[in-house]
Design a protein around this motif. Structure first.
Motif, PDB file in Angstrom:
ATOM      1  N   TRP A  23     -16.237 -33.134   1.756  1.00 40.64           N
ATOM      2  CA  TRP A  23     -16.338 -32.072   0.754  1.00 40.64           C
ATOM      3  C   TRP A  23     -17.623 -32.226  -0.059  1.00 40.64           C
ATOM      4  O   TRP A  23     -18.347 -31.269  -0.305  1.00 40.64           O
ATOM      5  N   GLU A  27     -20.616 -29.657  -0.390  1.00 42.81           N
ATOM      6  CA  GLU A  27     -20.997 -29.115  -1.705  1.00 42.81           C
ATOM      7  C   GLU A  27     -22.462 -29.424  -2.025  1.00 42.81           C
ATOM      8  O   GLU A  27     -23.168 -28.578  -2.564  1.00 42.81           O
ATOM      9  N   ILE A 118     -18.336 -23.071  -7.270  1.00 40.52           N
ATOM     10  CA  ILE A 118     -17.608 -23.817  -6.234  1.00 40.52           C
ATOM     11  C   ILE A 118     -16.295 -24.177  -6.916  1.00 40.52           C
ATOM     12  O   ILE A 118     -16.255 -25.071  -7.752  1.00 40.52           O
ATOM     13  N   SER A 119     -15.244 -23.439  -6.624  1.00 42.30           N
ATOM     14  CA  SER A 119     -14.044 -23.558  -7.455  1.00 42.30           C
ATOM     15  C   SER A 119     -12.763 -23.339  -6.659  1.00 42.30           C
ATOM     16  O   SER A 119     -12.761 -22.647  -5.644  1.00 42.30           O
ATOM     17  N   PRO A 120     -11.656 -23.886  -7.206  1.00 40.93           N
ATOM     18  CA  PRO A 120     -10.356 -23.592  -6.603  1.00 40.93           C
ATOM     19  C   PRO A 120      -9.892 -22.178  -6.954  1.00 40.93           C
ATOM     20  O   PRO A 120     -10.200 -21.675  -8.038  1.00 40.93           O
ATOM     21  N   GLN A 134      -3.432 -22.960  -3.027  1.00 47.06           N
ATOM     22  CA  GLN A 134      -4.639 -23.353  -3.744  1.00 47.06           C
ATOM     23  C   GLN A 134      -5.688 -23.650  -2.691  1.00 47.06           C
ATOM     24  O   GLN A 134      -5.498 -24.512  -1.830  1.00 47.06           O
ATOM     25  N   HIS A 136     -10.278 -23.308  -1.897  1.00 43.51           N
ATOM     26  CA  HIS A 136     -11.547 -23.402  -2.627  1.00 43.51           C
ATOM     27  C   HIS A 136     -12.579 -22.448  -2.036  1.00 43.51           C
ATOM     28  O   HIS A 136     -12.586 -22.223  -0.833  1.00 43.51           O
ATOM     29  N   GLN A 137     -13.398 -21.939  -2.904  1.00 39.79           N
ATOM     30  CA  GLN A 137     -14.440 -21.027  -2.435  1.00 39.79           C
ATOM     31  C   GLN A 137     -15.801 -21.444  -2.974  1.00 39.79           C
ATOM     32  O   GLN A 137     -15.912 -21.933  -4.106  1.00 39.79           O
ATOM     33  N   GLU A 321     -11.991 -24.662   2.851  1.00 37.59           N
ATOM     34  CA  GLU A 321     -11.068 -25.258   3.829  1.00 37.59           C
ATOM     35  C   GLU A 321     -11.348 -24.713   5.229  1.00 37.59           C
ATOM     36  O   GLU A 321     -11.353 -25.458   6.202  1.00 37.59           O
TER      37      GLU A 321
END
Ligand code: AMP
Length: 434
Positions: A23, A27, A118-120, A134, A136-137, A321
């Motif tokens: 991850w 990121e 970059i968040s859930p 939940q 993430h994008q 994901e």
């Protein structure tokens, strides 16, 4: 009494250390790419007033009708005289970013505001592979008064494509379409209803309701009979005004100029209400039924609709994901290794070892130890497991001479080092830490 074992709520996932390295690498690559294109990060709260989503995404969208995770306990809470009723965990990023853009008058600070997050995100969906409650994008939003330009749309699309490329994802497809202005969209809705008149009876009960309330959503229905009906629709862009047609032609030309492979798919409309003009989707056949890696488009009316200034906007969101699922298997990311592992078989030497370990860390060297007085052999095993470049052994004899043994774990070489020279010796051997 047998105590209950708790597990992560359905549709959520723990991301354990061996996955977080993946991850983090994704990121970091994203942040690098995004800064090349001039984007700055925005972080908004994980929940917003429910009305924000209902107004922006659309009352009749699937997200608002079926997937909102609304905080029940907030219904009666009052904080400093302000009622906190109707709070919902954000199902997507755009509405919150637009809310923040308006609230902080970002339009007065820059003519064009380029933001990323970059968040859930949270949606009360039925969980399955690639579909979580939940997730993430990584998303971007570009906003500014009178900034609608096919070139900007193309740049945003290229950025999404480059992000996927930088993550090593190769087998994806880019499909684009245009909805045109709000008026053009009304024309499109009319054309769809007309073509569906005789066919709607063959569609699922949901789509029969959608026919009146939000006919566009029929195009996204996963039901087999609806899909068959949709396949027979003939959409040729005739809903578009000449200006909208020109805009879309410019977008296609610019994408070709920028060497981007794409197909035009007149049946992509996106389930959310706010889109105008450009819409696009990125899909990967390797993902199975949940094949969307990301999607986006232009939304020129939303800022004003939410009470802000007239401002054009375009953006996209990629699902983290799904990108991780679509990444090639072989692209494993190594766990960060320790530079040095302190081996202390004799408890009497523990204090001095602990003091020196802290000294190495303060000098910027990644050091670790076992914290237990286990045998030399078992501590060496731990050093190996941590991938340590060096082991520092505090053996009894050396210690009484004021030294310790430094072992190069790869080469196997050993040397005796004076205790107060340990940091300097390690720094000399670890160029990356200097
Ligand atoms: P959407 O706004 O629904 O188009 O979402 C944008 C992207 O987020 C999708 O293309 C997916 O990659 C990802 N996504 C959306 N919903 C989910 C979900 N429930 N679970 C995992 N990823 C999702």
């Amino acid at each position: 009494m047998i105590s209950k074992k708790f597990s992560a709520p359905r549709g959520t996932a723990d991301i354990l250390p061996e996955e977080t390295v993946l991850w983090q690498s994704l990121e970091n690559q994203a942040r690098q790419q995004l800064s090349l294109y001039g984007y700055q990060e925005i972080r908004t709260p994980v929940f917003e007033e429910t009305g924000l989503f209902a107004r922006s995404i659309g009352q009749t969208s699937d997200v608002v009708q079926k997937q909102m995770l609304t905080l029940a306990s907030q219904n009666t809470t009052v904080d400093q005289g302000k009622e906190l009723s109707g709070l919902t965990l954000r199902p997507e990023g755009t509405a919150a970013v637009v809310r923040a853009y308006i609230e902080h008058r970002l339009d007065t600070k820059e003519s064009l505001t380029k933001l990323f997050y970059i968040s859930p995100m949270f949606r009360g969906e039925r969980p399955q592979k690639g579909r979580l409650r939940q997730f993430h994008q990584i998303g971007v939003e570009v906003l500014g008064p009178q900034t609608a330009s096919a070139y900007l749309d193309a740049e945003v699309i290229v950025l999404a494509v480059n992000l996927l490329n930088s993550f090593g994802i190769k087998d994806f497809q880019l499909k684009i379409n245009t909805l045109g202005t709000r008026e053009d969209k009304c024309n499109l809705a009319g054309i769809l209803r007309q073509q569906l008149t005789s066919e709607i009876k063959n569609c699922c009960p949901d789509c029969q309701q959608r026919y009146e309330r939000n006919v566009f959503r029929i195009l996204d229905c996963k039901n087999h009979s609806c899909k068959a009906v949709v396949a027979r629709l003939k959409l040729d862009g005739s809903h578009l005004s000449p200006a909208s047609q020109k805009y879309f032609q410019e977008l296609c030309d610019t994408l070709k100029l920028l060497n981007v492979t794409f197909t035009v798919d007149t049946k992509i409309v996106r389930g959310l209400d706010y889109y105008t003009h450009t819409v696009f989707e990125l899909t990967s056949p390797s993902l199975g039924s949940q094949d969307a890696l990301g999607a986006g488009g232009r939304y020129n009316n939303l800022v004003e609709d939410l009470g802000g200034p007239a401002a054009d906007a375009v953006g996209f969101a990629l699902g983290v994901e799904r990108m991780i699922l679509a990444r090639p298997e072989h692209q494993k990311v190594a766990m960060p290794a320790a530079d040095v592992f302190f081996i202390v078989p004799d408890e009497a030497n523990l204090n001095e070892a602990a003091r020196l370990l802290e000294e190495t860390r303060r000098a910027g060297i990644a050091g670790d130890m076992s914290y237990q007085t286990a045998s030399l052999k078992s501590q060496m095993r731990q050093a190996n497991k941590k991938g340590a470049a060096f082991a520092l052994i505090f053996g009894g004899d050396e210690f009484s001479r004021g030294t310790a043994t430094l072992k190069d774990m790869k080469e196997g070489e050993q040397q005796e080092v004076v205790l107060n020279q340990i940091v300097a010796t390690l720094l000399a051997k670890l160029p990356s830490r200097r």
